[in-house]
Design a protein around this motif. Structure first.
Motif, PDB file in Angstrom:
ATOM      1  N   ARG A  97     -39.064  77.912 -47.991  1.00 44.16           N
ATOM      2  CA  ARG A  97     -38.624  77.727 -46.611  1.00 44.16           C
ATOM      3  C   ARG A  97     -38.097  79.032 -46.027  1.00 44.16           C
ATOM      4  O   ARG A  97     -38.435  79.408 -44.890  1.00 44.16           O
ATOM      5  CB  ARG A  97     -37.536  76.661 -46.574  1.00 44.16           C
ATOM      6  CG  ARG A  97     -36.885  76.491 -45.202  1.00 44.16           C
ATOM      7  CD  ARG A  97     -35.912  75.336 -45.224  1.00 44.16           C
ATOM      8  NE  ARG A  97     -34.759  75.588 -46.064  1.00 44.16           N
ATOM      9  CZ  ARG A  97     -34.239  74.719 -46.925  1.00 44.16           C
ATOM     10  NH1 ARG A  97     -34.800  73.553 -47.102  1.00 44.16           N
ATOM     11  NH2 ARG A  97     -33.158  75.020 -47.619  1.00 44.16           N
ATOM     12  N   SER A  98     -37.281  79.716 -46.790  1.00 41.41           N
ATOM     13  CA  SER A  98     -36.672  80.954 -46.307  1.00 41.41           C
ATOM     14  C   SER A  98     -37.716  82.032 -46.047  1.00 41.41           C
ATOM     15  O   SER A  98     -37.629  82.771 -45.055  1.00 41.41           O
ATOM     16  CB  SER A  98     -35.653  81.458 -47.333  1.00 41.41           C
ATOM     17  OG  SER A  98     -34.640  80.495 -47.570  1.00 41.41           O
ATOM     18  N   ALA A  99     -38.709  82.124 -46.925  1.00 38.69           N
ATOM     19  CA  ALA A  99     -39.760  83.120 -46.744  1.00 38.69           C
ATOM     20  C   ALA A  99     -40.517  82.865 -45.455  1.00 38.69           C
ATOM     21  O   ALA A  99     -40.744  83.792 -44.656  1.00 38.69           O
ATOM     22  CB  ALA A  99     -40.714  83.103 -47.936  1.00 38.69           C
ATOM     23  N   ALA A 100     -40.915  81.625 -45.223  1.00 33.43           N
ATOM     24  CA  ALA A 100     -41.689  81.307 -44.020  1.00 33.43           C
ATOM     25  C   ALA A 100     -40.898  81.615 -42.747  1.00 33.43           C
ATOM     26  O   ALA A 100     -41.419  82.220 -41.806  1.00 33.43           O
ATOM     27  CB  ALA A 100     -42.109  79.840 -44.037  1.00 33.43           C
ATOM     28  N   VAL A 101     -39.630  81.213 -42.724  1.00 35.42           N
ATOM     29  CA  VAL A 101     -38.801  81.459 -41.543  1.00 35.42           C
ATOM     30  C   VAL A 101     -38.614  82.961 -41.332  1.00 35.42           C
ATOM     31  O   VAL A 101     -38.748  83.475 -40.214  1.00 35.42           O
ATOM     32  CB  VAL A 101     -37.439  80.762 -41.681  1.00 35.42           C
ATOM     33  CG1 VAL A 101     -36.481  81.212 -40.574  1.00 35.42           C
ATOM     34  CG2 VAL A 101     -37.619  79.252 -41.645  1.00 35.42           C
ATOM     35  N   SER A 102     -38.324  83.678 -42.393  1.00 34.43           N
ATOM     36  CA  SER A 102     -38.115  85.121 -42.297  1.00 34.43           C
ATOM     37  C   SER A 102     -39.376  85.826 -41.812  1.00 34.43           C
ATOM     38  O   SER A 102     -39.329  86.688 -40.920  1.00 34.43           O
ATOM     39  CB  SER A 102     -37.682  85.680 -43.646  1.00 34.43           C
ATOM     40  OG  SER A 102     -37.473  87.078 -43.577  1.00 34.43           O
ATOM     41  N   TYR A 103     -40.519  85.462 -42.378  1.00 30.76           N
ATOM     42  CA  TYR A 103     -41.781  86.087 -41.965  1.00 30.76           C
ATOM     43  C   TYR A 103     -42.056  85.818 -40.493  1.00 30.76           C
ATOM     44  O   TYR A 103     -42.440  86.720 -39.744  1.00 30.76           O
ATOM     45  CB  TYR A 103     -42.944  85.552 -42.802  1.00 30.76           C
ATOM     46  CG  TYR A 103     -42.877  85.870 -44.272  1.00 30.76           C
ATOM     47  CD1 TYR A 103     -42.087  86.908 -44.761  1.00 30.76           C
ATOM     48  CD2 TYR A 103     -43.598  85.118 -45.198  1.00 30.76           C
ATOM     49  CE1 TYR A 103     -42.021  87.199 -46.109  1.00 30.76           C
ATOM     50  CE2 TYR A 103     -43.546  85.400 -46.553  1.00 30.76           C
ATOM     51  CZ  TYR A 103     -42.749  86.437 -47.005  1.00 30.76           C
ATOM     52  OH  TYR A 103     -42.690  86.708 -48.358  1.00 30.76           O
ATOM     53  N   TRP A 104     -41.884  84.583 -40.078  1.00 31.97           N
ATOM     54  CA  TRP A 104     -42.206  84.214 -38.702  1.00 31.97           C
ATOM     55  C   TRP A 104     -41.311  84.947 -37.701  1.00 31.97           C
ATOM     56  O   TRP A 104     -41.744  85.315 -36.609  1.00 31.97           O
ATOM     57  CB  TRP A 104     -42.082  82.711 -38.532  1.00 31.97           C
ATOM     58  CG  TRP A 104     -42.748  82.201 -37.288  1.00 31.97           C
ATOM     59  CD1 TRP A 104     -42.151  81.644 -36.195  1.00 31.97           C
ATOM     60  CD2 TRP A 104     -44.151  82.184 -37.019  1.00 31.97           C
ATOM     61  NE1 TRP A 104     -43.089  81.286 -35.263  1.00 31.97           N
ATOM     62  CE2 TRP A 104     -44.331  81.616 -35.747  1.00 31.97           C
ATOM     63  CE3 TRP A 104     -45.280  82.614 -37.735  1.00 31.97           C
ATOM     64  CZ2 TRP A 104     -45.583  81.454 -35.162  1.00 31.97           C
ATOM     65  CZ3 TRP A 104     -46.534  82.439 -37.154  1.00 31.97           C
ATOM     66  CH2 TRP A 104     -46.668  81.870 -35.887  1.00 31.97           C
ATOM     67  N   GLN A 105     -40.064  85.160 -38.088  1.00 30.98           N
ATOM     68  CA  GLN A 105     -39.140  85.845 -37.190  1.00 30.98           C
ATOM     69  C   GLN A 105     -39.342  87.360 -37.198  1.00 30.98           C
ATOM     70  O   GLN A 105     -39.002  88.035 -36.216  1.00 30.98           O
ATOM     71  CB  GLN A 105     -37.696  85.490 -37.560  1.00 30.98           C
ATOM     72  CG  GLN A 105     -37.369  84.020 -37.302  1.00 30.98           C
ATOM     73  CD  GLN A 105     -35.918  83.665 -37.547  1.00 30.98           C
ATOM     74  OE1 GLN A 105     -35.390  82.740 -36.936  1.00 30.98           O
ATOM     75  NE2 GLN A 105     -35.265  84.370 -38.455  1.00 30.98           N
ATOM     76  N   ASP A 106     -39.910  87.900 -38.270  1.00 34.01           N
ATOM     77  CA  ASP A 106     -40.116  89.349 -38.365  1.00 34.01           C
ATOM     78  C   ASP A 106     -41.466  89.811 -37.843  1.00 34.01           C
ATOM     79  O   ASP A 106     -41.610  90.966 -37.416  1.00 34.01           O
ATOM     80  CB  ASP A 106     -39.999  89.809 -39.821  1.00 34.01           C
ATOM     81  CG  ASP A 106     -38.560  89.892 -40.303  1.00 34.01           C
ATOM     82  OD1 ASP A 106     -37.648  89.732 -39.458  1.00 34.01           O
ATOM     83  OD2 ASP A 106     -38.344  90.112 -41.511  1.00 34.01           O
ATOM     84  N   LEU A 107     -42.483  88.953 -37.883  1.00 35.20           N
ATOM     85  CA  LEU A 107     -43.839  89.375 -37.553  1.00 35.20           C
ATOM     86  C   LEU A 107     -43.958  89.871 -36.120  1.00 35.20           C
ATOM     87  O   LEU A 107     -43.385  89.308 -35.191  1.00 35.20           O
ATOM     88  CB  LEU A 107     -44.815  88.219 -37.767  1.00 35.20           C
ATOM     89  CG  LEU A 107     -45.264  87.992 -39.202  1.00 35.20           C
ATOM     90  CD1 LEU A 107     -45.984  86.653 -39.334  1.00 35.20           C
ATOM     91  CD2 LEU A 107     -46.185  89.129 -39.671  1.00 35.20           C
ATOM     92  N   SER A 108     -44.744  90.943 -35.957  1.00 33.11           N
ATOM     93  CA  SER A 108     -45.015  91.482 -34.626  1.00 33.11           C
ATOM     94  C   SER A 108     -46.157  90.699 -33.991  1.00 33.11           C
ATOM     95  O   SER A 108     -47.191  90.476 -34.612  1.00 33.11           O
ATOM     96  CB  SER A 108     -45.400  92.959 -34.726  1.00 33.11           C
ATOM     97  OG  SER A 108     -45.830  93.447 -33.461  1.00 33.11           O
ATOM     98  N   PHE A 109     -45.982  90.314 -32.737  1.00 32.67           N
ATOM     99  CA  PHE A 109     -47.017  89.577 -32.023  1.00 32.67           C
ATOM    100  C   PHE A 109     -47.609  90.382 -30.873  1.00 32.67           C
ATOM    101  O   PHE A 109     -48.352  89.839 -30.055  1.00 32.67           O
ATOM    102  CB  PHE A 109     -46.456  88.257 -31.496  1.00 32.67           C
ATOM    103  CG  PHE A 109     -46.140  87.276 -32.581  1.00 32.67           C
ATOM    104  CD1 PHE A 109     -47.132  86.493 -33.141  1.00 32.67           C
ATOM    105  CD2 PHE A 109     -44.851  87.151 -33.074  1.00 32.67           C
ATOM    106  CE1 PHE A 109     -46.846  85.594 -34.156  1.00 32.67           C
ATOM    107  CE2 PHE A 109     -44.556  86.257 -34.082  1.00 32.67           C
ATOM    108  CZ  PHE A 109     -45.560  85.476 -34.618  1.00 32.67           C
ATOM    109  N   ILE A 110     -47.277  91.687 -30.791  1.00 35.29           N
ATOM    110  CA  ILE A 110     -47.799  92.506 -29.706  1.00 35.29           C
ATOM    111  C   ILE A 110     -48.269  93.874 -30.189  1.00 35.29           C
ATOM    112  O   ILE A 110     -49.063  94.539 -29.540  1.00 35.29           O
ATOM    113  CB  ILE A 110     -46.739  92.661 -28.587  1.00 35.29           C
ATOM    114  CG1 ILE A 110     -47.379  93.161 -27.286  1.00 35.29           C
ATOM    115  CG2 ILE A 110     -45.593  93.576 -29.039  1.00 35.29           C
ATOM    116  CD1 ILE A 110     -48.364  92.209 -26.671  1.00 35.29           C
ATOM    117  N   ASP A 111     -47.830  94.322 -31.361  1.00 38.87           N
ATOM    118  CA  ASP A 111     -48.213  95.614 -31.927  1.00 38.87           C
ATOM    119  C   ASP A 111     -49.166  95.355 -33.090  1.00 38.87           C
ATOM    120  O   ASP A 111     -48.749  94.908 -34.166  1.00 38.87           O
ATOM    121  CB  ASP A 111     -46.957  96.356 -32.398  1.00 38.87           C
ATOM    122  CG  ASP A 111     -47.255  97.761 -32.905  1.00 38.87           C
ATOM    123  OD1 ASP A 111     -48.378  98.007 -33.400  1.00 38.87           O
ATOM    124  OD2 ASP A 111     -46.358  98.627 -32.825  1.00 38.87           O
TER     125      ASP A 111
END
Length: 252
Positions: A97-111
């Motif tokens: 759970r923590s990995a998925a949340v962390s990844y989703w919050q860190d991922l760039s959606f414009i670069d």
């Protein structure tokens, strides 16, 4: 000058909206799953989907549990970081759970370049479709708002994602492949606009994470994508959302 400011604001809004839409493509399309046992055990175990006609779960005293009234779930901080994204999560349900949340919050959606570095860091393998699909989606976002397909954030724009609720389900018997639905808000700001007056709220998306090479990695392998099923819609005040497995995140 006022016209240029309006154009910048329009592009900022369009970029944010486009990112939310194509994120479904970037992270595996419209995938769905049920719930997973909330524990610190090594292997998450899938739970049976509840009967939709039931009266809903009840807490002591006869009150029904809802995501808003139940205890919030923990999200662990990553133990390390590489290429702008946190890494290092334990081999437990909480870790998935923590990995998925962390990844989703860190991922760039414009670069797109930053996104590619991040996705290669957290992908299950160099050839996993998640890398190719994710980079392609970011480039489509950029082209959709009139930017070159490759490059950094326009006008210093920053996109922030805040995950508020999660729902998990193991896709294998061992609990080493877990799909994580997330409900989140997304904010876009720039040097000209330090606050987002019209953020995206209550968006829903998901990641599939698999335990490999000592960490939870993201995958879009067909064998796991095809096992996905849909969750009930998230409503913080619904006992049926709670029964389906939705839980609010402690820091969400």
């Amino acid at each position: 000058m006022d016209h240029q400011r309006k154009v910048r604001r329009a592009r900022l809004r369009l970029a944010t909206l486009s990112a939310a839409v194509v994120a479904l493509v970037a992270m595996g399309g419209v995938l769905a799953f049920g719930s997973v046992e909330e524990s610190g055990s090594r292997s998450p175990r899938a739970e049976a989907s509840p009967d939709r006609t039931s009266s809903g779960p009840r807490a002591p005293g006869g009150k029904k549990h809802t995501p808003a009234t139940a205890s919030r779930v923990r999200v662990l901080k990553p133990e390390s970081s590489k290429n702008g994204i946190g890494t290092g999560f334990p081999h437990t349900a909480v870790g998935a759970r923590s990995a998925a949340v962390s990844y989703w919050q860190d991922l760039s959606f414009i670069d797109d370049q930053a996104a590619e570095r991040q996705l290669r860091t957290i992908a299950a393998s160099p050839s996993d479709p998640v890398v190719r699909n994710g980079v392609s989606a970011v480039r489509k976002v950029r082209e959709g708002v009139g930017l070159p397909p490759s490059g950094g954030p326009p006008n210093g724009m920053t996109v922030t994602t805040d995950v508020k609720a999660v729902l998990l389900r193991s896709l294998d018997r061992e609990g080493d492949v877990v799909q994580v639905w997330m409900v989140y808000d997304r904010y876009a700001t720039s040097p000209e606009e330090s606050t987002d007056d019209n953020p995206l709220r209550d968006q829903t998306d998901n990641l599939i994470v698999t335990w490999t090479k000592g960490d939870w990695k993201v995958t879009e392998q067909r064998r796991w994508v095809r096992r996905a099923t849909g969750p009930r819609a998230y409503d913080p005040h619904s006992p049926y959302a709670f029964q389906d497995g939705w839980r609010q995140v402690a820091d969400g």
